[in-house]
Design a protein around this motif. Structure first.
Motif, mmCIF file in Angstrom:
data_model
loop_
_atom_site.group_PDB
_atom_site.id
_atom_site.type_symbol
_atom_site.label_atom_id
_atom_site.label_comp_id
_atom_site.label_asym_id
_atom_site.label_seq_id
_atom_site.Cartn_x
_atom_site.Cartn_y
_atom_site.Cartn_z
ATOM 1 N N VAL A 196 47.087 -3.946 -7.768
ATOM 2 C CA VAL A 196 47.256 -3.042 -6.628
ATOM 3 C C VAL A 196 47.259 -3.850 -5.334
ATOM 4 O O VAL A 196 46.378 -4.693 -5.124
ATOM 5 C CB VAL A 196 46.125 -1.994 -6.575
ATOM 6 N N LEU A 197 48.228 -3.585 -4.475
ATOM 7 C CA LEU A 197 48.229 -4.101 -3.105
ATOM 8 C C LEU A 197 47.699 -2.972 -2.239
ATOM 9 O O LEU A 197 48.375 -1.960 -2.034
ATOM 10 C CB LEU A 197 49.640 -4.499 -2.666
ATOM 11 N N ALA A 198 46.478 -3.130 -1.748
ATOM 12 C CA ALA A 198 45.753 -2.008 -1.160
ATOM 13 C C ALA A 198 45.503 -2.231 0.327
ATOM 14 O O ALA A 198 44.701 -3.080 0.701
ATOM 15 C CB ALA A 198 44.428 -1.799 -1.899
ATOM 16 N N ASN A 199 46.208 -1.462 1.143
ATOM 17 C CA ASN A 199 45.891 -1.412 2.570
ATOM 18 C C ASN A 199 44.795 -0.386 2.809
ATOM 19 O O ASN A 199 44.003 -0.514 3.738
ATOM 20 C CB ASN A 199 47.144 -1.035 3.369
ATOM 21 N N ALA A 200 44.756 0.637 1.956
ATOM 22 C CA ALA A 200 43.804 1.738 2.085
ATOM 23 C C ALA A 200 42.822 1.729 0.916
ATOM 24 O O ALA A 200 42.742 0.762 0.155
ATOM 25 C CB ALA A 200 44.573 3.055 2.161
ATOM 26 N N ARG A 201 42.085 2.823 0.756
ATOM 27 C CA ARG A 201 41.015 2.889 -0.232
ATOM 28 C C ARG A 201 41.341 3.780 -1.429
ATOM 29 O O ARG A 201 41.019 3.462 -2.558
ATOM 30 C CB ARG A 201 39.722 3.420 0.421
ATOM 31 N N THR A 202 41.988 4.932 -1.160
ATOM 32 C CA THR A 202 41.964 6.036 -2.101
ATOM 33 C C THR A 202 43.359 6.532 -2.457
ATOM 34 O O THR A 202 44.194 6.726 -1.578
ATOM 35 C CB THR A 202 41.163 7.217 -1.497
ATOM 36 N N TYR A 203 43.598 6.773 -3.753
ATOM 37 C CA TYR A 203 44.820 7.447 -4.175
ATOM 38 C C TYR A 203 44.760 8.927 -3.797
ATOM 39 O O TYR A 203 43.684 9.474 -3.531
ATOM 40 C CB TYR A 203 45.001 7.319 -5.690
ATOM 41 N N GLY A 204 45.924 9.588 -3.819
ATOM 42 C CA GLY A 204 45.982 11.007 -3.489
ATOM 43 C C GLY A 204 45.171 11.867 -4.430
ATOM 44 O O GLY A 204 44.769 12.981 -4.073
ATOM 45 N N THR A 205 44.918 11.378 -5.641
ATOM 46 C CA THR A 205 44.091 12.116 -6.605
ATOM 47 C C THR A 205 42.611 12.091 -6.243
ATOM 48 O O THR A 205 41.808 12.807 -6.839
ATOM 49 C CB THR A 205 44.251 11.511 -8.002
ATOM 50 N N GLY A 206 42.228 11.234 -5.283
ATOM 51 C CA GLY A 206 40.820 11.068 -4.926
ATOM 52 C C GLY A 206 40.181 9.849 -5.543
ATOM 53 O O GLY A 206 39.041 9.514 -5.217
ATOM 54 N N ALA A 207 40.895 9.155 -6.438
ATOM 55 C CA ALA A 207 40.340 7.957 -7.076
ATOM 56 C C ALA A 207 40.258 6.817 -6.067
ATOM 57 O O ALA A 207 41.248 6.466 -5.431
ATOM 58 C CB ALA A 207 41.200 7.546 -8.265
ATOM 59 N N VAL A 208 39.069 6.234 -5.927
ATOM 60 C CA VAL A 208 38.856 5.115 -5.005
ATOM 61 C C VAL A 208 39.138 3.815 -5.757
ATOM 62 O O VAL A 208 38.334 3.364 -6.567
ATOM 63 C CB VAL A 208 37.421 5.122 -4.444
ATOM 64 N N ILE A 209 40.272 3.207 -5.468
ATOM 65 C CA ILE A 209 40.661 1.973 -6.147
ATOM 66 C C ILE A 209 40.234 0.747 -5.361
ATOM 67 O O ILE A 209 40.123 -0.353 -5.897
ATOM 68 C CB ILE A 209 42.192 1.952 -6.393
ATOM 69 N N ASN A 210 39.941 0.919 -4.069
ATOM 70 C CA ASN A 210 39.633 -0.220 -3.204
ATOM 71 C C ASN A 210 38.483 0.144 -2.264
ATOM 72 O O ASN A 210 38.707 0.468 -1.085
ATOM 73 C CB ASN A 210 40.878 -0.622 -2.400
ATOM 74 N N PRO A 211 37.242 0.094 -2.752
ATOM 75 C CA PRO A 211 36.102 0.490 -1.919
ATOM 76 C C PRO A 211 35.963 -0.332 -0.639
ATOM 77 O O PRO A 211 35.322 0.112 0.314
ATOM 78 C CB PRO A 211 34.894 0.253 -2.843
#
Length: 294
Positions: A196-211
Motif C-alpha cells: 500500500v502507498l498510503a498518504n492517508a490512514r483509512t479505507y472507505g470501509t473503515g479499515a485502518v491500514i496506516n495508523p
C-alpha cells in the motif's frame, strides 16, 4: 452585527455518484444558498473531457473556493486541477464509500458539510505523484485490495453484501507477490499479499491500514502486508493497535520505486489501473489547499 463576506463558489457535481439514492444536488445547493450572500456556480461533470472543462471554468469563474460533490474519484479530479493553485477545495460527500471525506472528518450531512465549506479551516495537504503523472490523495495499492477493486468495478452489484462476496472470492484466490521496494533511504525485498502507498490512514470501509498516516507531514507510508490473519484484520477494523511487524510492516518514504517479479493488480484512490510490473512514486508536499473542520 458584521455582514458576512460573500464568497464565489464553484461546485463540481458528479451526477452518477452515490449508487441508487441520488439527490438533485444542483437544486439542493441552490436552495441552501437562496438567502445567503454567496455566489454558487454549478458545473455538472459528464465523464467526457471533464479535466479540460474544469480548467476552463476555473479560468472564467475565478472562484474563491471549489467544492467537489461526489466520491473519491470526483475529489481527485478536482484536486488534480487545483494543485499548487492556492484555491481551497471543499468536499460534499456524495459517493458510495467516501473514504477521503471520512479521513478528513467531513460529515455526511449536507448542511454540516456546507457549513465547513463556508467557515472551515484551510490546510495545505500532501499528495503522492504516481509514475510522474496522476496523483494519489488517499490510498493506492498493489495486489489483494486492487484485485477486489477490479472485481467490484466489473460487477453490477453494490453494497456491503456484494463487497463481502467479492472479498471472499479474492481471499480464496490470493497469491504472494515477490516485490522489491527502493525508497529514498533503503532497499526492501519481500514476499507479500499487498503493498500500500498510503498518504492517508483509512479505507472507505473503515479499515485502518496506516495508523501512522498524516496528510501534512511531507512523506507517505509504504505498508507491506506479508501475512493475513484474524488478529491483524481485527486491528485494522476494531482495535487500531500497532501491527505485528512479522505480518504487516510500515516504512516511511519521500520517494519509492517498486519492482515486481510478475504483474499484479494496481489501483489508485479506489480506481483500478490494470496490472503492473512496477511503478515510481514521490511525495508532493503541501501541494493542495483543503477546507477541513475546525
Amino acid at each position: 452585527m458584521q455582514k458576512e463576506e460573500a464568497q464565489k463558489l464553484l461546485f463540481l457535481i458528479n451526477p452518477v455518484s452515490g449508487g441508487k439514492n441520488k439527490q438533485n444536488w444542483e437544486a439542493v445547493i441552490r436552495n441552501y444558498f437562496r438567502d445567503l450572500p454567496h455566489h454558487p456556480e454549478i458545473f455538472i461533470l459528464t465523464g467526457k473531457g471533464d479535466p479540460v472543462s474544469v480548467r476552463h471554468h476555473l479560468q472564467t469563474v475565478k472562484p474563491d473556493k471549489v467544492v467537489a460533490v461526489g466520491g473519491d474519484g470526483t475529489i481527485k479530479l478536482a484536486a488534480e486541477q487545483l494543485l499548487n493553485s492556492g484555491i481551497p477545495l471543499g468536499i460534499i460527500p456524495a459517493g458510495s464509500a467516501n473514504g477521503m471525506a471520512r479521513e478528513l472528518g467531513i460529515p455526511l450531512r449536507l448542511e454540516e458539510a456546507l457549513k465547513i465549506v463556508l467557515d472551515g479551516n484551510i490546510h495545505d495537504i500532501d499528495a503522492i505523484r504516481i509514475n510522474g503523472g496522476e496523483i494519489c490523495l488517499h490510498l493506492s495499492d498493489i495486489g489483494l485490495n486492487a484485485n477486489l477493486v477490479k472485481h467490484f468495478e466489473d460487477s453490477d452489484q453494490r453494497g456491503m453484501w456484494a463487497y463481502g462476496r467479492g472479498l471472499v472470492k479474492v481471499l480464496y484466490h490470493k497469491s504472494y507477490m515477490h516485490v522489491t521496494l527502493q525508497t529514498d533511504t533503503e532497499t526492501i525485498r519481500r514476499k507479500a499479499f499487498m503493498v500500500v502507498l498510503a498518504n492517508a490512514r483509512t479505507y472507505g470501509t473503515g479499515a485502518v491500514i496506516n495508523p501512522e498516516g498524516n496528510l501534512e507531514d511531507g512523506r507517505f507510508e509504504v505498508v507491506v502486508v506479508r501475512k493475513l490473519n484474524l488478529i491483524e484484520l481485527l486491528k485494522m477494523l476494531v482495535t487500531h493497535k500497532p501491527f505485528d511487524p512479522d505480518k504487516i510492516e510500515i516504512f516511511h518514504a519521500r520517494s519509492l520505486e517498486v519492482s515486481l517479479y510478475r504483474k499484479a493488480y494496481f489501483q489508485v484512490d479506489g480506481e483500478y489501473r490494470g496490472k503492473i510490473r512496477g511503478l515510481t512514486a514521490e511525495i508532493l508536499p503541501a501541494c493542495l489547499r483543503m477546507i477541513l473542520p475546525g
